[in-house]
Scaffold this active site. Sequence first.
Site, PDB file in Angstrom:
ATOM      1  N   GLU A  38       4.724  -4.885   7.485  1.00  0.00           N
ATOM      2  CA  GLU A  38       3.934  -3.842   8.167  1.00  0.00           C
ATOM      3  C   GLU A  38       4.398  -3.539   9.586  1.00  0.00           C
ATOM      4  O   GLU A  38       4.417  -2.377   9.999  1.00  0.00           O
ATOM      5  CB  GLU A  38       2.445  -4.226   8.193  1.00  0.00           C
TER       6      GLU A  38
ATOM      7  N   ALA B 232       0.863  -1.176   0.000  1.00  0.00           N
ATOM      8  CA  ALA B 232       0.000   0.000   0.000  1.00  0.00           C
ATOM      9  C   ALA B 232       0.902   1.230   0.000  1.00  0.00           C
ATOM     10  O   ALA B 232       2.069   1.163   0.408  1.00  0.00           O
ATOM     11  CB  ALA B 232      -0.897  -0.015   1.227  1.00  0.00           C
TER      12      ALA B 232
ATOM     13  N   GLU C 280      -0.655  -9.421  -0.100  1.00  0.00           N
ATOM     14  CA  GLU C 280      -2.070  -9.638   0.244  1.00  0.00           C
ATOM     15  C   GLU C 280      -2.935  -9.698  -1.022  1.00  0.00           C
ATOM     16  O   GLU C 280      -3.866 -10.498  -1.112  1.00  0.00           O
ATOM     17  CB  GLU C 280      -2.540  -8.525   1.196  1.00  0.00           C
TER      18      GLU C 280
ATOM     19  N   GLY D 190       0.651  -5.042   1.155  1.00  0.00           N
ATOM     20  CA  GLY D 190      -0.568  -5.137   0.354  1.00  0.00           C
ATOM     21  C   GLY D 190      -0.358  -5.866  -0.969  1.00  0.00           C
ATOM     22  O   GLY D 190      -1.311  -6.411  -1.536  1.00  0.00           O
TER      23      GLY D 190
END
Length: 266
Positions: free
Chosen positions: A138, A70, A118, A115
């Site tokens: 993260e 992200a 993910e 992300g």
Amino acid sequence: MTEVEYFMSFVKLEICDEIAVVTIDREKALNALNKKVLKDLDDVFKSIDVDQVRVVVLTGAGKKAFVAGADIAEMREMSFLESKEFSKFGNGIFRGIELFPVPVIAAINGFALGGGNELAMSCDIRICSENALFGQPETSLGIIPGFGGTQRLVKVMGSLSRAKELIYTGKTIGAQEALRLGLVSAVYKQEELLDRALEMAGLIAANAPIAVKNSKYAVNYGGEMAVEDGLDIEAIEFAQCFETADHLEGMNAFLEKRSEKNFTNK
Ligand code: CO8
């Protein structure tokens, strides 16, 4: 983000017969996912006609990254509510990909971090290039995986211990280690990756489309239930195939000893 970027699409869609290739194209930021990229990704998936397209290949632009996570710059100033919204926004899109009616193959051509990993885990099948790097960094940024990593990592790898290790340490692993851990099913040379993904997509697209869709449904929904309930789902999806013309075509082809089949998606 500049105004120009706001108006361009960060996600490209190419359709060749029954196979769609979706490319996340924000190469200068290693295809990092900001709100606009996520929205574009959602729009592109929603635009795909699943009666025509039988398989989707999802990849990243360039040779360096699938998705490097992200967008950290965009996330940095988020409040509790904004970050919760952002997490839900991404999760909704990723869940849409996970439940997309036709299979989605992630062709992971480089970094798949946070992300990015993910997103890859929301796809049905993951294959990667030799230079791919995976991880959930993260905790090193002071946050936790927020696009499904705390839930899907253990399911994909089948090991709570290994999933927790990746999340708590935030360490990155290479392609061969990802293969060993079951995060990907195959590793290819970078220049071969897309061809191998298309080859796999071709094998899937050659099968009866309704049977493939029903298999995906049974594996996805059935797999989230108690075994007895999952088996009930399987029985229903199985029985539905017997109402299709394609099951007669598939079985007749076998009985008539012919290799070519004319599946009509009916
Ligand atoms: N966000 C924003 N920009 C990024 C990101 C990112 N995740 N990754 C790379 N970029 C940008 C860099 O800032 C750089 O931009 P610029 O050229 O303007 O300086 C450009 O991409 C190229 O990157 P690098 O120069 O850093 O390239 P390197 O080859 O030196 O390094 C790395 C590549 C190792 C991938 C490095 O860029 C890196 O560590 N990136 C961050 C990886 C990361 O931590 N990802 C996880 C992010 S957190 C996340 O994904 C949470 C998901 C859940 C969200 C839930 C919402 C609440």
